[in-house]
Design an enzyme around this catalytic site. Structure first.
Site, PDB file in Angstrom:
ATOM      1  N   HIS A   6      -9.505   0.908   5.086  1.00  0.00           N
ATOM      2  CA  HIS A   6      -8.169   1.039   5.697  1.00  0.00           C
ATOM      3  C   HIS A   6      -8.287   1.954   6.915  1.00  0.00           C
ATOM      4  O   HIS A   6      -9.087   2.886   6.931  1.00  0.00           O
ATOM      5  CB  HIS A   6      -7.178   1.626   4.681  1.00  0.00           C
TER       6      HIS A   6
ATOM      7  N   GLU B 122      -6.747   4.383   7.948  1.00  0.00           N
ATOM      8  CA  GLU B 122      -6.666   5.838   7.705  1.00  0.00           C
ATOM      9  C   GLU B 122      -7.969   6.372   7.121  1.00  0.00           C
ATOM     10  O   GLU B 122      -8.329   7.528   7.348  1.00  0.00           O
ATOM     11  CB  GLU B 122      -5.449   6.119   6.796  1.00  0.00           C
TER      12      GLU B 122
ATOM     13  N   GLU C 145      -5.472  -5.390  10.644  1.00  0.00           N
ATOM     14  CA  GLU C 145      -4.447  -4.378  10.877  1.00  0.00           C
ATOM     15  C   GLU C 145      -4.748  -3.662  12.189  1.00  0.00           C
ATOM     16  O   GLU C 145      -5.560  -2.719  12.209  1.00  0.00           O
ATOM     17  CB  GLU C 145      -4.443  -3.361   9.743  1.00  0.00           C
TER      18      GLU C 145
ATOM     19  N   GLY D 210       2.238   1.885  10.781  1.00  0.00           N
ATOM     20  CA  GLY D 210       3.159   3.005  10.593  1.00  0.00           C
ATOM     21  C   GLY D 210       3.869   3.420  11.877  1.00  0.00           C
ATOM     22  O   GLY D 210       4.476   4.491  11.929  1.00  0.00           O
TER      23      GLY D 210
ATOM     24  N   GLY E  61       4.900   1.236   4.924  1.00  0.00           N
ATOM     25  CA  GLY E  61       6.237   1.838   4.866  1.00  0.00           C
ATOM     26  C   GLY E  61       7.292   0.980   4.188  1.00  0.00           C
ATOM     27  O   GLY E  61       8.026   1.449   3.311  1.00  0.00           O
TER      28      GLY E  61
ATOM     29  N   SER F 259       3.342  -2.616  10.408  1.00  0.00           N
ATOM     30  CA  SER F 259       4.803  -2.609  10.559  1.00  0.00           C
ATOM     31  C   SER F 259       5.468  -3.937  10.179  1.00  0.00           C
ATOM     32  O   SER F 259       6.391  -4.382  10.844  1.00  0.00           O
ATOM     33  CB  SER F 259       5.190  -2.186  11.977  1.00  0.00           C
TER      34      SER F 259
ATOM     35  N   LYS G 105      -0.065   4.318  -0.315  1.00  0.00           N
ATOM     36  CA  LYS G 105      -0.747   5.486   0.271  1.00  0.00           C
ATOM     37  C   LYS G 105      -0.593   6.713  -0.634  1.00  0.00           C
ATOM     38  O   LYS G 105      -0.677   6.589  -1.844  1.00  0.00           O
ATOM     39  CB  LYS G 105      -0.207   5.741   1.686  1.00  0.00           C
TER      40      LYS G 105
ATOM     41  N   ASN H  22       0.854  -1.185   0.000  1.00  0.00           N
ATOM     42  CA  ASN H  22       0.000   0.000   0.000  1.00  0.00           C
ATOM     43  C   ASN H  22       0.896   1.243   0.000  1.00  0.00           C
ATOM     44  O   ASN H  22       1.528   1.548   1.009  1.00  0.00           O
ATOM     45  CB  ASN H  22      -0.892  -0.031   1.251  1.00  0.00           C
TER      46      ASN H  22
HETATM   47  C1  PEP Z   1      -0.744  -0.121   5.983  1.00  0.00           C
HETATM   48  O1  PEP Z   1      -0.664   0.966   5.450  1.00  0.00           O
HETATM   49  O2  PEP Z   1      -1.706  -0.829   5.768  1.00  0.00           O
HETATM   50  C2  PEP Z   1       0.331  -0.545   6.892  1.00  0.00           C
HETATM   51  C3  PEP Z   1       0.215  -1.688   7.499  1.00  0.00           C
HETATM   52  O3  PEP Z   1       1.399   0.327   7.068  1.00  0.00           O
HETATM   53  P1  PEP Z   1       2.797  -0.023   7.783  1.00  0.00           P
HETATM   54  O4  PEP Z   1       3.303  -1.287   7.129  1.00  0.00           O
HETATM   55  O5  PEP Z   1       3.668   1.150   7.478  1.00  0.00           O
HETATM   56  O6  PEP Z   1       2.533  -0.201   9.226  1.00  0.00           O
END
Ligand code: PEP
Length: 251
Positions: free
Chosen positions: A98, A100, A171, A177, A237, A215, A11, A9
Site C-alpha cells: 500500500h 502508505e 492506486e 485520501g 475514507g 478517493s 487503516k 481498507n
Molecule cells: C486507500 O487507502 O487505499 C485509499 C484508496 O484511500 P482513499 O479511498 O481514502 O483515497
C-alpha cells in the site's frame, strides 16, 4: 465470471467494538442485495480481525483481509505478523505495498516481492498495490513506474499463480485520501497497461483482478467500476462508514 472485489481498507482507524459495529451495520445495509457478481472484503486493523470475522461468519460473499505482514513463518520480528497468523485469524487476503507502506514506512520493491511470494506460498491471497506519485505522472513516467512495480513485485512468483489468489490495486498516490480521483480515461489507460503486463508475466493474466483505489466515493463509484479492466475498488475514507461503503458496494 470474474467477480468484482469491493475492498474496505480501515487503516489505523477503529477500536474492536467500532469495527464490529461498522461490519454489522454494513451487512444489514447490504442485506440480500449483494449482487452475485460482487464480493466484499473488509480489511480492519489487526486488533479487530477476530471481532469483524465474527460479524461476517456465515455471510456468503464477504471476506476478511490483513493490511500487511512480514515474509517469515515465525521468529524474532517484534511488531510484525506472519501470513499464518493472518489466515489463523480468518484472513483470505492481505494487502502488500500500500502506498502508505511504500512512502510513509519506506518499504522497497525487493521486500514487497518477498512478501508477495511468501504470502502466496502460505495460502494468503495477495493484493499488490501499485501507483505513481504526482511528479512521476507530471513527468510522463506512469508506464515506467507501473511496469517496474509489477515486474519487481511479481518477480519471484510462479507464472501459473491462480487468478483467485492474486489481485493488483492501481492506486495513484496523489489520489489517496486527497479527495482527488484520477479521471476515467486515465484509470482505463493505466488498467489496460496493467492488464497487458499481467498477461506477459502470468498465465492467468486475463482473469487477475485489477482494482482501482483513490478517493472512491458513492457518487463516483458506478462510473469507475463500469470501466474496462476495472474488477473492483479499494476504498479508504469512504469505507469507514457503513452507509457510504454500502452505497459503493451496491453502485
Ligand atoms: C486507500 O487507502 O487505499 C485509499 C484508496 O484511500 P482513499 O479511498 O481514502 O483515497
Amino acid at each position: 465470471m470474474i467477480k468484482k472485489l469491493m475492498a474496505a481498507n480501515w487503516k489505523m482507524y477503529k477500536t474492536w467494538e467500532e469495527a464490529r459495529q461498522t461490519a454489522r451495520e454494513l451487512v444489514v445495509a447490504i442485506g440480500h442485495d449483494l449482487p452475485s457478481d460482487r464480493e466484499v472484503l473488509l480489511i480492519p486493523p489487526f486488533t479487530a480481525l477476530q471481532g469483524v470475522g465474527e460479524m461476517l461468519a456465515g455471510q456468503g460473499g464477504y471476506f476478511l483481509g490483513g493490511q500487511n505482514f512480514y515474509p517469515e513463518a515465525e521468529g524474532a520480528f517484534t511488531g510484525e505478523i506472519s501470513p499464518g497468523q493472518l489466515t489463523d485469524a480468518g484472513c483470505r487476503f492481505a494487502l502488500v505495498g500500500h502506498s502508505e507502506r511504500r512512502h510513509v514506512l519506506g518499504e522497497k520493491d525487493e521486500l514487497l516481492a518477498r512478501k508477495v511470494a511468501f504470502g502466496l506460498e502460505n495460502k494468503l491471497g495477495i493484493i499488490l498495490c501499485i501507483g505513481e506519485k504526482i511528479d512521476e505522472r507530471k513527468n510522463g513516467l506512469v508506464e515506467e513506474v507501473l511496469t517496474r512495480q509489477l515486474e519487481k513485485g511479481l518477480g519471484s512468483i510462479d507464472r501459473n499463480v491462480s487468478a483467485k489468489d492474486l489481485s493488483i490495486a492501481y492506486e495513484p498516490v496523489w489520489a489517496i485520501g486527497t479527495g482527488e480521483t484520477a479521471d476515467n480515461e486515465d484509470i482505463a489507460e493505466a488498467h489496460l497497461l496493467i492488464r497487458k503486463k499481467l498477461k506477459d508475466l502470468t498465465d492467468q493474466g486475463e482473469q487477475i483482478r485489477i482494482l482501482y483505489g483513490g478517493s472512491v466515493k458513492p457518487d463516483n463509484c458506478a462510473g469507475i467500476i463500469g470501466l474496462d479492466n476495472v474488477d473492483g475498488v479499494l476504498v479508504g475514507g469512504a469505507s469507514l462508514k457503513a452507509d457510504s461503503f454500502s452505497q459503493i458496494v451496491l453502485a
